[in-house]
Design an enzyme around this catalytic site. Structure first.
Site, mmCIF file in Angstrom:
data_model
loop_
_atom_site.group_PDB
_atom_site.id
_atom_site.type_symbol
_atom_site.label_atom_id
_atom_site.label_comp_id
_atom_site.label_asym_id
_atom_site.label_seq_id
_atom_site.Cartn_x
_atom_site.Cartn_y
_atom_site.Cartn_z
ATOM 1 N N TYR A 7 0.830 -1.207 0.000
ATOM 2 C CA TYR A 7 0.000 0.000 0.000
ATOM 3 C C TYR A 7 0.859 1.250 0.000
ATOM 4 O O TYR A 7 1.587 1.508 0.968
ATOM 5 C CB TYR A 7 -0.884 0.021 1.251
ATOM 6 C CG TYR A 7 -2.026 -0.962 1.266
ATOM 7 C CD1 TYR A 7 -2.497 -1.543 0.092
ATOM 8 C CD2 TYR A 7 -2.647 -1.292 2.466
ATOM 9 C CE1 TYR A 7 -3.562 -2.441 0.127
ATOM 10 C CE2 TYR A 7 -3.715 -2.180 2.495
ATOM 11 C CZ TYR A 7 -4.165 -2.759 1.331
ATOM 12 O OH TYR A 7 -5.210 -3.643 1.367
ATOM 13 N N LYS A 32 -0.549 -8.106 -2.964
ATOM 14 C CA LYS A 32 -1.902 -7.591 -3.090
ATOM 15 C C LYS A 32 -1.800 -6.112 -3.444
ATOM 16 O O LYS A 32 -1.150 -5.348 -2.711
ATOM 17 C CB LYS A 32 -2.632 -7.749 -1.762
ATOM 18 C CG LYS A 32 -4.016 -7.118 -1.746
ATOM 19 C CD LYS A 32 -4.537 -6.967 -0.323
ATOM 20 C CE LYS A 32 -5.872 -6.253 -0.322
ATOM 21 N NZ LYS A 32 -6.324 -5.908 1.025
#
Lengths: 322, 322, 322, 322, 322
Positions: free
Chosen positions: E187, E221
């Site tokens: 992220y 991810k």
């Protein structure tokens, strides 16, 4: 609000004519507890205190957290022996305190009063802006002393939350390795909490309960959420919820999931209010209460009278081991 | 103020016609000490120094804490050999110092002068705003050297309090494992302390004494609380208490509970004042004193004369081992 | 026989008209002791027992080594509390025993009777052919309990000697790290010893004393060598030496070098014989004696009378600390 | 035989008209137990089983030690669930077993039936000549499972005794560090034992009890000594003692000192004989019994009837906590 | 844009008439996986969920990251049992969550629903300026619980990135040692990211994917990059790229290299949009999706319908093990 979850079917109505519903507590066998944790928790839930799966805990960590100032209301309470006697005579499920008091005062009560070793703490002197409680003891200290659980304060939302999580990781792992139940004092703190309704808001208390569950608490100690104007600053939908106190607390119990819930006593309040708070909490599925100042700031005879009343209430909420 | 707690029944009146009351010290057997801690403390309390369960300790850590500036008053005192000689000739219960002095000077006195290894310290150079004393030695160093106790400074209320607690945890655990008594120098510090009456206020000293007890001190060194106008800034009820110096100090001794209390000498004061301070402390239940500058800033002959007077006083307060 | 070595000049003649010479003991400062070892040994040599640099030690490990059979002569002695009382009342320098008795009985005497923790042992049941004493405690146990020395039995000459040396290595290293004096019970054992004059021969005892010195003993406990016909089986020149008992024992003391020598009491003997043995040992430079059965197999009053006589003798041999 | 030692004053006569004397058990507070050991033992002695400071323990380690052969007498007993149910319904103080049964069967009884984890064992297949029981679990396993004590078998007199002592050292130290009580199964074994009267002789049992005390047992399990012709082979004075069974067993209890004594049931015997054995043991100062085959080789209803009788007997011997 | 790298030859055309190209995923055998990692990943890729080398993962860490606020949309989802049921009934490849939920809820699903233990997290309360997720569990916890992978959030670009890398180092090393696949939640965060186009910019997502690859992720991810005006603040040439969403995402997949790519679901979106996002991702070479709120904020029946659709889509992208 949702139906009770993960906890079997609730009892239908509150026997003593109350309007509210009585939510059952999840059976011990559903909580994923290791044999050691189950053994130790069973002692507190069934073999000491009111029993029947409930908890009545006497904390005496305020001398560290607040200082001796808390003992002026009842000067006899300055001597930790006082609280041990009160725990014994009042048949509390356990006494919760730091290592220094455990080392110096517990030996006479070993085998009589169950011990919860509080593992971290701080004084009330420095600013709470970066609230963080350092370790004062370890899980191995707790094992060595024959404690049946450890206590750990997490300041949810504090800027020091990352250090707190890291420190708790070590505690949680040791506790898992040694079969020691972990009770998390889940306290919202810090300016970001203040800006979203404050530490007593449902938003904050609800979040703190879930954090304790996520991080591995077996039992979570929460304060009773208090509705106020500041709730409007909480994130949606908390800012528009219109829940009764009972509903709010039930919400928190649900967020705690399979972590048992202890209600904190907080500052000394009136007897009627206190007993009502207890009933409301137990109706909502709490497992018990942890009352310090509300106990030892009273004259002893008065405190013992109150514990008898609490025992009587708790008997109504007894559930068989399962 | 409350009745004496956890310490048996007090002697009724001060024998030698004093107006005050004389409070007994708790018997050693009541303190929950392990055999190793009991053995080592007994050496200091009964086999060296004035005996009878009292402590007369000579600290020489000021060279680290304040720098050589403290030795100008008596240039001979700059040589650590001076303090060792003084401890031996003045029959102190022990000498307290850091690892460097222990390594370089103690070997000649091993077996003669008991050693308290001070485990953490700092210089007086950086600001005290974040006061924190780092480790300079370990409990295992103390064992290796044959020390009978370790000393550790906690700055209660400092913003660095969390690191301090964490560091102390390691010391406390090693001490427990190795049967080594822990003497905590409990010093209030930091701006939050200053804002609540200051580091000499009863509020601050009283809180510090309790913190030491909670964290696991066997002995706590405190400064004598000094009443002042600033007490009005202390939290209630400290801001309105009107206690005599004797009552204030007795309050601190009670907050220390089963941790024995040592009174710090602080800066050099007049002889009459000093002896009065000692009597007042012992009357209030202190176990002894730790006087550095008041001892080695004097000419040696004068210091030895003073130690004889102190021995005489302490004999009046002798209690049998129990 | 050589002049006394490393031990200053001997006193010239034995004061009380004896024919023999009195050999001084090496000063403590000459022994290369670390501060911790020096501190702890000083307590035994100067602060407890007869003092003056002597040792009077009460062992109570016979319940393990021989079994309860040794206690029939004085049934009261079956209770270890008896030996602790005897050590206290008879002002022994220390009591020596295994961890089980230390854990269960020492706590009441901590700070009163110095402790020597015996670290290895065996029962007298299996054959001595492979004599080896396993660890029953550790140096860290000794530190934890506040002991002033540890004891370790080496079976010199046993076929299991290699395991013994390895095991002792760990003890010696821990003792060095923690400043703990090591007393070696240096016992010749095994068929090879038997074939060379036996375990009481000068050959065997002398060799055992040297082995203890070589491996790192601070103090060595030896049996008094006993001349016999079997000495002829000893290696030359032991098989032809014609030494008086005094000379033989002096020889052993010299072989022990800077390890202090303790004389073992062995089985109960007559009083005159015992006292003579003590004088002879001290004349030869022994530091003290370790008498068990000769003490606690007597009625207590008799034992206390004997300890008074021993104290009187030891006072004659007092040397100042140095 | 000597007066009772270290155990306060004995009760004068056996209340229910017996000829024998009833010896009290030493109070818990006199045993030098750490708070953790005291807490855990108190659970077994006062909170479960017959209480009043007594122990009624159900062992199920025979499947390892003897094999399934022991279960033929009562086929239901082959399923360990059977013994757990028996322990629960018969209100035993604890059940004692190995790690495999603990892991697979205890979880359902965690919090209901106290656990003693047996830490070492062997099969009955190889010769007993070098009898030695290897570790099957650890003290940390016991902590993790929530056990209240650990069990360890020492084969006193076995040629493998040295390995046994070494192995036990690790167990004893872990137990001390973690506050876990240690129960030693003290079994004489080996040819040297056989040559001195055998493993049931007073000589052997008495020695074994003392060894357990010396090595650090908190509780010692012994077999009842059995007089026989072979006693003549025991060392003096055992070979000429003429003690009644009661006196013999009292002798063993005294040798065990401050280690509490459990009497082993051994093979199944008649009810009257069994109950008489229990009374005799308790009169002699035993703390309780550990009966396996005498319990679970019976039909369950019969076993429960017997436990009720045992509870009734034990109530007569109740002593208050102290 | 470059040709697909390290992944064999792409399938030529999209079968069902789409305009885009379908990029194959690299075969498992090309990824340098240790046997343990390959074994565990194969379970997720081939034995559970849609199979064929795809991943359909249900995360339930939002209670920690966002608080209970996320569960209002579907109150039943507050109980973690709900997500476990959904994972089982919807045949997800795995469920991803923190240690507390794993300990309390996984035991009933062990062996049925594969587990991904999320190892670090934080609450959404304190400012994200110094975003850092502390460890809540360890790789060893994951092994102990039987998990098939661990998850770890790295906040790429956060000022606390250095601590993050250090913390991840420990996780990565443990994972390597124990053969545990590591899924990195990559992220972008922090003011420096915000100043260069923001956390959803291609610049940021692309960089984050590469960072995960560089640091040792087995699976990464990522969020779907979102083009916006702020892209002009990204460093050249990102500030002038004109890529289609498909091209952008393919770019990210290529930057992730031999780390498999999971697409994050983010906030709940419409069904058509969601399915399109899935197809686009799979076309671009993603291995699968991790959808939480898009799943459990729906009514359960609706969620199950959606999972059936997802299974159908994933079947189209099946690749054989290799």
């Amino acid at each position: 609000m949702s139906e009770p979850s993960g906890s079997g079917s609730p009892s239908d109505v509150r026997p003593q004519g109350g309007a509210g519903r009585r939510w059952p507590r999840p059976p011990l066998s559903s909580l994923g507890l290791s044999p050691g944790k189950k053994t130790r928790l069973s002692r507190l839930l069934y073999e000491h205190g009111p029993g029947g799966g409930t908890l009545l805990i006497l904390p005496i960590d305020q001398g560290l957290e607040h200082g001796p100032v808390d003992f002026f209301a009842n000067p006899a309470s300055l001597d930790p022996e006082y609280q041990f006697e009160l725990a014994r005579e009042g048949r509390f499920s356990a006494i919760a305190l730091h290592i220094g008091l455990a080392e110096k005062y517990f030996h006479r009560y070993a085998g009589t009063v169950p011990l919860i070793l509080k593992l971290n703490g701080k004084t009330g002197i420095p600013s709470d802006a970066q609230a963080f409680s350092s370790l004062t003891g370890t899980v191995e200290d707790a094992v060595r002393l024959g404690a049946d659980a450890v206590g750990y304060t997490i300041y949810v939302g504090s800027p020091a939350q990352d250090r707190d999580f890291s420190q708790f990781l070590g505690v949680r792992r040791d506790a898992e390795r040694l079969g020691m139940p972990v009770i998390v004092w889940a306290y919202p703190r810090g300016e970001a909490v203040a800006a979203r309704g404050g530490k007593e808001s449902l938003y904050a208390v609800d979040y703190a309960a879930r954090v304790a569950l996520e991080l591995g608490a077996d039992v979570v100690k929460v304060n009773y959420p208090v509705a106020s104007e500041k709730d409007k600053q909480s994130p949606a939908p908390y800012n528009t919820l219109a829940l009764s106190p009972e509903q709010s607390f039930r919400k928190v119990v649900e967020s705690a999931g399979r972590a048992m819930v202890l209600v904190s006593g907080g500052e000394k309040i009136g007897d009627a209010e206190l007993l009502e708070k207890v009933r409301m909490s137990m109706d909502a599925g709490a497992t018990g209460i942890i009352f310090g100042r509300n106990m030892w700031q009273r004259p002893k005879a008065d405190a013992l009278r109150m514990t008898r009343e609490l025992h009587a209430i708790f008997r109504e909420y007894a559930q068989p081991p399962a």
